[in-house]
Scaffold this motif. Structure first.
Motif, short mmCIF file in Angstrom:
data_model
loop_
_atom_site.label_atom_id
_atom_site.label_comp_id
_atom_site.label_asym_id
_atom_site.label_seq_id
_atom_site.Cartn_x
_atom_site.Cartn_y
_atom_site.Cartn_z
N VAL A 175 0.83 -1.20 0.00
CA VAL A 175 0.00 0.00 0.00
C VAL A 175 0.87 1.25 0.00
O VAL A 175 0.60 2.22 -0.72
CB VAL A 175 -0.94 -0.01 1.22
N LEU B 37 2.53 1.73 -3.40
CA LEU B 37 1.55 2.17 -4.39
C LEU B 37 1.21 3.64 -4.21
O LEU B 37 1.15 4.41 -5.17
CB LEU B 37 0.28 1.33 -4.29
N GLY B 38 1.01 4.04 -2.94
CA GLY B 38 0.69 5.44 -2.68
C GLY B 38 1.80 6.37 -3.14
O GLY B 38 1.54 7.42 -3.75
N THR C 234 2.12 6.56 -7.13
CA THR C 234 1.17 7.35 -7.90
C THR C 234 1.68 8.76 -8.19
O THR C 234 1.22 9.40 -9.14
CB THR C 234 -0.18 7.45 -7.16
N SER D 2 -1.96 4.62 -15.14
CA SER D 2 -2.83 4.77 -13.97
C SER D 2 -4.03 3.83 -14.05
O SER D 2 -4.39 3.18 -13.06
CB SER D 2 -3.30 6.22 -13.86
N ASN E 157 -5.55 7.18 -10.12
CA ASN E 157 -4.57 7.00 -9.05
C ASN E 157 -5.23 7.02 -7.67
O ASN E 157 -4.90 6.21 -6.79
CB ASN E 157 -3.50 8.09 -9.12
N VAL E 158 -6.17 7.95 -7.48
CA VAL E 158 -6.88 8.02 -6.20
C VAL E 158 -7.67 6.74 -5.96
O VAL E 158 -7.64 6.16 -4.86
CB VAL E 158 -7.80 9.25 -6.15
N CYS F 161 -5.41 3.85 -4.97
CA CYS F 161 -4.99 3.93 -3.57
C CYS F 161 -6.11 3.52 -2.63
O CYS F 161 -5.88 2.84 -1.62
CB CYS F 161 -4.52 5.35 -3.25
N ALA G 15 -6.42 -0.27 -2.82
CA ALA G 15 -5.28 -0.90 -2.16
C ALA G 15 -5.40 -0.81 -0.65
O ALA G 15 -5.16 -1.80 0.07
CB ALA G 15 -3.98 -0.23 -2.63
N ALA G 16 -5.76 0.37 -0.14
CA ALA G 16 -5.92 0.52 1.31
C ALA G 16 -7.05 -0.36 1.83
O ALA G 16 -6.96 -0.94 2.93
CB ALA G 16 -6.17 1.98 1.66
#
Length: 218
Positions: free
Chosen positions: A30, A33-34, A37, A46, A100-101, A104, A107-108
C-alpha cells in the motif's frame, strides 16, 4: 458492524492468499503504491494500476457488491475532481489523477478488509517500537488509531442521519441545520470516549498542579 459503515471496509474473514499474506508485505504494498502514484503521469499506466487493484480485490474473494460500494462512495467528489482537472490540465491528466486516487483507495481497502483490526494494531505497536527513543509510546499510538477507526464510521453515520433529517424538514440547503447537530453529536461522542478512557485508567492523570491534566502531556 457492517463493512459498509467503514470508509475502507471492515475486516472480512477469509482464506484467500491476501488474507494469509504477512501484514508487513501488505502494508509495504500500500505504501509503495501510494508513493508510486506521484510518478504515474500516463493515464494508461494509472488505469492499468487501478485494473490490477481490482483484480487483486477479486482474487481476495471480497465480492463485487463490496467493490461497487467502495468505488461509489467517493464517486461524487472524484467526479468533481475529474471535471475540474479536465478543465485545468486536460483529459489525460484528469483521468490519471482520478484513477490514481481510486487505486490507492482499493489498495488501502485490501489491507483493512483482509487484516483483523487487532492484527493491524499489533503491527502498529511493533513498527513504532523504535520510536520509543524519541518519546513515542507505541501502545498509546495504537490506541489513537483504534479510536480513530471507531470514530470515523460514527461521525459519517451521524452526518448521514442529520442530512436525512434536514431533508425531511425541507432544510437541506440550510448549513446551520446540518452543521450544528453534527458538531454537538461529535463533541458528545468525544466526551463519552474520554470518560470511558479515564474510567479504564487510560486518561491523563490528575495532579495538584492541574486537576484535569497530566503536566507530562502538556
Amino acid at each position: 458492524m457492517s463493512a459498509a459503515r467503514y470508509p475502507l471496509g471492515d475486516y472480512v474473514p477469509g482464506e484467500s492468499w491476501l488474507h494469509r499474506a504477512p501484514l508487513g508485505v501488505k502494508f509495504l504494498g500500500v505504501l509503495l503504491l501510494g508513493l508510486g502514484t506521484f510518478w504515474l503521469k500516463s493515464w494508461g499506466a494509472s488505469v492499468a494500476v487501478l485494473a490490477l487493484m481490482v483484480l487483486l480485490f477479486a482474487s481476495a474473494r471480497l465480492g463485487a457488491r463490496r467493490l461497487l460500494r467502495l468505488l461509489s462512495g467517493p464517486a461524487p467528489l472524484l467526479l468533481a475532481v475529474l471535471v475540474f482537472q479536465w478543465w485545468q490540465l486536460g483529459p489525460a491528466q484528469a483521468v490519471s489523477i482520478v484513477a490514481n486516487v481510486y487505486a490507492c483507495i482499493v489498495a488501502a481497502s485490501l489491507l483493512t478488509l483482509t487484516t483483523p483490526v487487532p492484527a493491524l494494531l499489533d503491527g502498529v505497536v511493533s513498527a513504532a517500537r523504535p520510536l520509543k527513543r524519541i518519546g513515542v509510546d507505541p501502545e498509546r499510538l495504537a490506541l489513537v488509531i483504534a479510536i480513530t477507526l471507531r470514530s470515523i464510521p460514527y461521525l459519517i453515520g451521524t452526518f448521514s442521519a442529520v442530512r436525512d433529517a434536514a431533508r425531511a424538514r425541507g432544510l437541506e440547503r440550510n448549513p446551520r441545520a446540518r452543521a450544528m447537530p453534527v458538531l454537538i453529536a461529535s463533541v458528545a461522542y468525544a466526551q463519552r470516549t474520554g470518560d470511558a478512557l479515564a474510567a479504564r485508567g487510560l486518561g491523563d492523570a490528575v495532579t495538584p498542579e492541574n486537576p484535569t491534566r497530566d503536566p507530562a502531556t502538556s
